[in-house]
Write a protein that holds these residues in place. Structure first.
Motif, PDB file in Angstrom:
ATOM      1  N   ASP A  36       0.874  -1.180   0.000  1.00  0.00           N
ATOM      2  CA  ASP A  36       0.000   0.000   0.000  1.00  0.00           C
ATOM      3  C   ASP A  36       0.910   1.229   0.000  1.00  0.00           C
ATOM      4  O   ASP A  36       1.645   1.474   0.945  1.00  0.00           O
ATOM      5  N   ARG A  37       0.863   2.024  -1.086  1.00  0.00           N
ATOM      6  CA  ARG A  37       1.799   3.142  -1.226  1.00  0.00           C
ATOM      7  C   ARG A  37       1.325   4.400  -0.520  1.00  0.00           C
ATOM      8  O   ARG A  37       1.968   5.442  -0.627  1.00  0.00           O
ATOM      9  N   SER A  38       0.205   4.328   0.198  1.00  0.00           N
ATOM     10  CA  SER A  38      -0.247   5.491   0.951  1.00  0.00           C
ATOM     11  C   SER A  38       0.654   5.700   2.168  1.00  0.00           C
ATOM     12  O   SER A  38       1.438   4.831   2.546  1.00  0.00           O
ATOM     13  N   TYR A  39       0.531   6.881   2.788  1.00  0.00           N
ATOM     14  CA  TYR A  39       1.331   7.190   3.970  1.00  0.00           C
ATOM     15  C   TYR A  39       1.097   6.149   5.061  1.00  0.00           C
ATOM     16  O   TYR A  39       2.037   5.638   5.672  1.00  0.00           O
ATOM     17  N   ASP A  70       7.925  -0.646 -17.654  1.00  0.00           N
ATOM     18  CA  ASP A  70       7.365  -1.427 -16.546  1.00  0.00           C
ATOM     19  C   ASP A  70       7.805  -0.761 -15.255  1.00  0.00           C
ATOM     20  O   ASP A  70       8.929  -0.953 -14.773  1.00  0.00           O
ATOM     21  N   LEU A  71       6.932   0.046 -14.675  1.00  0.00           N
ATOM     22  CA  LEU A  71       7.297   0.872 -13.522  1.00  0.00           C
ATOM     23  C   LEU A  71       7.490   0.068 -12.240  1.00  0.00           C
ATOM     24  O   LEU A  71       7.985   0.600 -11.256  1.00  0.00           O
ATOM     25  N   SER A  72       7.111  -1.221 -12.241  1.00  0.00           N
ATOM     26  CA  SER A  72       7.395  -2.034 -11.058  1.00  0.00           C
ATOM     27  C   SER A  72       8.889  -2.238 -10.889  1.00  0.00           C
ATOM     28  O   SER A  72       9.354  -2.624  -9.811  1.00  0.00           O
ATOM     29  N   ALA A 123      -2.753  10.518  -6.236  1.00  0.00           N
ATOM     30  CA  ALA A 123      -3.742  10.260  -7.288  1.00  0.00           C
ATOM     31  C   ALA A 123      -3.384  10.972  -8.587  1.00  0.00           C
ATOM     32  O   ALA A 123      -3.774  10.531  -9.676  1.00  0.00           O
ATOM     33  N   ASP A 124      -2.645  12.108  -8.497  1.00  0.00           N
ATOM     34  CA  ASP A 124      -2.286  12.871  -9.695  1.00  0.00           C
ATOM     35  C   ASP A 124      -0.932  12.467 -10.264  1.00  0.00           C
ATOM     36  O   ASP A 124      -0.529  12.983 -11.306  1.00  0.00           O
ATOM     37  N   PRO A 178       2.515   5.724  -7.919  1.00  0.00           N
ATOM     38  CA  PRO A 178       1.499   4.684  -7.683  1.00  0.00           C
ATOM     39  C   PRO A 178       1.830   3.335  -8.321  1.00  0.00           C
ATOM     40  O   PRO A 178       1.284   2.316  -7.921  1.00  0.00           O
ATOM     41  N   ARG A 179       2.735   3.345  -9.308  1.00  0.00           N
ATOM     42  CA  ARG A 179       3.026   2.102 -10.044  1.00  0.00           C
ATOM     43  C   ARG A 179       4.427   1.565  -9.765  1.00  0.00           C
ATOM     44  O   ARG A 179       4.761   0.465 -10.200  1.00  0.00           O
ATOM     45  N   ALA A 180       5.235   2.341  -9.064  1.00  0.00           N
ATOM     46  CA  ALA A 180       6.609   1.936  -8.783  1.00  0.00           C
ATOM     47  C   ALA A 180       6.664   1.056  -7.536  1.00  0.00           C
ATOM     48  O   ALA A 180       5.657   0.843  -6.849  1.00  0.00           O
TER      49      ALA A 180
END
Length: 579
Positions: free
Chosen positions: A248-251, A515-517, A299-300, A305-307
């Motif tokens: 989960d990339r959120s804080y 591929d941002l992962s 979100a912007d 979000p994809r890394a």
């Protein structure tokens, strides 16, 4: 298919005439395997005895006839026991067993299911024994003539103090030393050697646990056998975790629940933003505010979000990775390759290569200007500043994750050493994008990345992309390559995201397939705000900057060289088309 070795208990002959003798085939004793310490469960239903009675053979030689059988298999007291019946044709083996010369058994079994333990090993919850062998060297922790594993296990079932554990460790060390000095170890002795190493590590863990427990008792004794947390003096701090990237990339997903800001702290923060110039050091953004700014700007953003995002609890973080990009010789992970062996053939020892990826928390400054009228009036100022900061964060982070040089800042994907650049077509006009450009870029993506990769493009490419199509047949029908559905764009089945952070149409890097992962981001949770009226003095503006500590880079140190074909990468772009 695995094996374990135990000793026959001397003196437990059941019937000399029938040549039967009692033995233990397995216990819950931990055994070191290549992927961790293994423990066999002996709970009801864990042992599948459907193949009983078991053949008794010599030295796991399945090509020779059995020397006996193992009957009456049953699980008793956490042990699998059985009755050995030796063949009447095996006088020498029976004599050696009676004399205590042959005293070691090794059981072969299949693992049907297992679970990972908290210590990193495995608990085998379902297994099936299929054969039992007489072997030369034992794996008994209490090895010695006339001793057996039963003595050792019975002792461990009782209470062992620190002295007992130290003595048991010394016995294991002495035996390990003796085996280490042996010139040629057979299969059973080698297995015993690995088992002893696991036992010694286990003893060390138990000794450490006892010492920690004793330290805790001593500390509790100093407190009068009571413990009262001092909430007035010690803050409970935001929890953080190490060991892997954030799913989960959120804080909250990276650092846990932010500390709640009280009214006084929030008022102090707003006052610091609206009054005066403040100190040169600026002021810290409350955790609750930091979490909101970072999460809402997420979100912007395109990259974060994809890394693969790693929470950073210090200024640096080192992440291991395989050096696996040269596969021209058919090797993966820097050294692993399949080989086929003849019967009894010896395999080649293979070694993989690891590389370290070190991320440093670079200080990034994100700027925005606010008019002094808005700042002084205060009406809606905080929300306006938040909006400006969030847009600045999303734009600033994306730009450096795409185009950063890596010198004192993140290394953007366009500066990755693994970047593959596809050449323009012969005679291609300036400032154009052709179907062959797109298809060749798609082909240069490494295979596992094609189902995850996305297209990144500058907005100036939209007219060119909309004109790309594949002609079908001779009737003038066409199939567009670039498609749109409910505001979502795709090309060759993969999403397309537009950003002004990439170069304009015709310049190198204006179109990227990535591929941002495979892009790693390290992010610190702390954030600061600084302000000054010097930059906007002539326009009566107050300038703010947010200090974010972050790093980013691709996880590949070079492109992938396959056994056949062109080089591949996680990041593919198109060269300049200047005509």
């Amino acid at each position: 298919m695995k094996k374990r070795t135990f000793q026959i208990e001397v003196g437990t002959v059941r019937d000399a005439e029938q040549r039967t003798i009692e033995a233990t085939l397995s216990t819950t004793h931990p055994v070191k395997r290549f992927d961790g310490v293994e423990v066999l469960s002996h709970e009801p239903g864990a042992v599948d005895l459907s193949r009983a009675p078991l053949p008794l053979i010599s030295g796991h030689d399945a090509r020779s006839l059995p020397v006996g059988i193992v009957e009456g298999l049953q699980v008793i007291g956490g042990k699998l026991k059985g009755l050995l019946r030796i063949s009447k044709s095996q006088d020498q083996i029976w004599t050696d067993i009676r004399d205590g010369i042959l005293r070691n058994l090794s059981v072969g079994y299949f693992v049907k299911s297992r679970t990972r333990t908290a210590q990193g090993g495995y608990l085998v919850t379902k297994w099936q024994p299929y054969e039992c062998s007489l072997v030369a060297a034992g794996a008994d922790p209490a090895a010695g003539i006339g001793r057996s594993i039963f003595t050792h296990i019975r002792k461990e079932k009782g209470t062992m103090d620190l002295n007992d554990i130290l003595k048991a460790k010394k016995r294991a060390v002495d035996e390990l030393t003796e085996l280490a000095m042996t010139e040629d170890l057979d299969e059973a002795a080698t297995e015993r050697f690995e088992t002893l190493k696991g036992e010694i590590r286990g003893f060390d863990t138990r000794i450490e646990a006892l010492e920690l427990a004793q330290a805790g008792k001593d500390d509790l004794k100093k407190r009068g056998n009571t413990f009262q947390p001092d909430l007035d003096k010690h803050d409970r701090g935001t929890p953080s975790f190490e060991g892997g990237p954030a799913v989960d990339r959120s804080y909250r997903g990276m650092f846990g629940e932010p500390r709640q800001t009280d009214d006084a702290e929030q008022e102090a923060f707003v006052r610091a933003m609206t009054e005066g110039i403040g100190t040169a050091g600026g002021f810290s953004v409350p955790e609750e505010q930091t979490a909101r700014w970072l999460d809402e700007s997420l979100a912007d953003e395109i990259i974060r979000p994809r890394a693969t995002v790693w929470p950073m609890t210090s200024s640096t973080r080192t992440v291991p990775g395989w050096d696996a990009k040269d596969q021209s010789g058919g090797e993966l992970f820097g050294g692993f390759a399949m080989e086929f062996l003849a019967e009894e053939g010896e395999g080649t020892k293979q070694t993989g290569k690891l590389r370290s990826i070190t991320m440093k928390a670079h200080k990034g400054a994100i700027f925005c200007d606010i008019s002094n009228e808005l700042r002084e009036d205060g009406q809606g100022f905080e929300s306006q500043l938040e909006m400006a900061m969030k847009k600045s964060i999303s734009l600033g982070l994306d730009y450096h994750f795409m185009r950063g040089t890596g010198a004192g800042m993140p290394q953007g994907l366009l500066n990755s050493p693994a970047l593959v650049t596809v050449s323009q077509e012969s005679g291609q006009s300036a400032d154009t994008v052709l179907f062959t450009n797109v298809s060749k870029m798609f082909a240069r993506m490494y295979p596992a990345g094609r189902s995850k990769a996305v297209w990144l493009a500058n907005e100036t490419l939209i007219p060119q992309l909309m004109s790309i199509y594949i002609p079908v047949g001779d009737a003038g029908q066409v199939v567009p390559v670039f498609k749109e559905s409910n505001g979502t764009f795709t090309m060759l089945g993969r999403p397309v995201h537009f950003t002004s952070n990439l170069p304009a149409l015709g310049d190198a890097g204006d179109l990227v397939f990535v591929d941002l992962s495979q892009y790693a981001i390290g992010l610190r949770k702390d954030m600061r705000v600084e302000k000054s009226n010097v930059p906007g003095w002539t326009q009566d503006l107050m300038s703010y900057r947010v200090i974010v500590r972050v790093d980013g880079m691709g996880t590949w140190n070079t492109y992938l060289t396959p056994r056949n074909g062109d080089t591949l990468s996680w990041c593919v772009t198109l060269e300049e088309r200047a005509g």
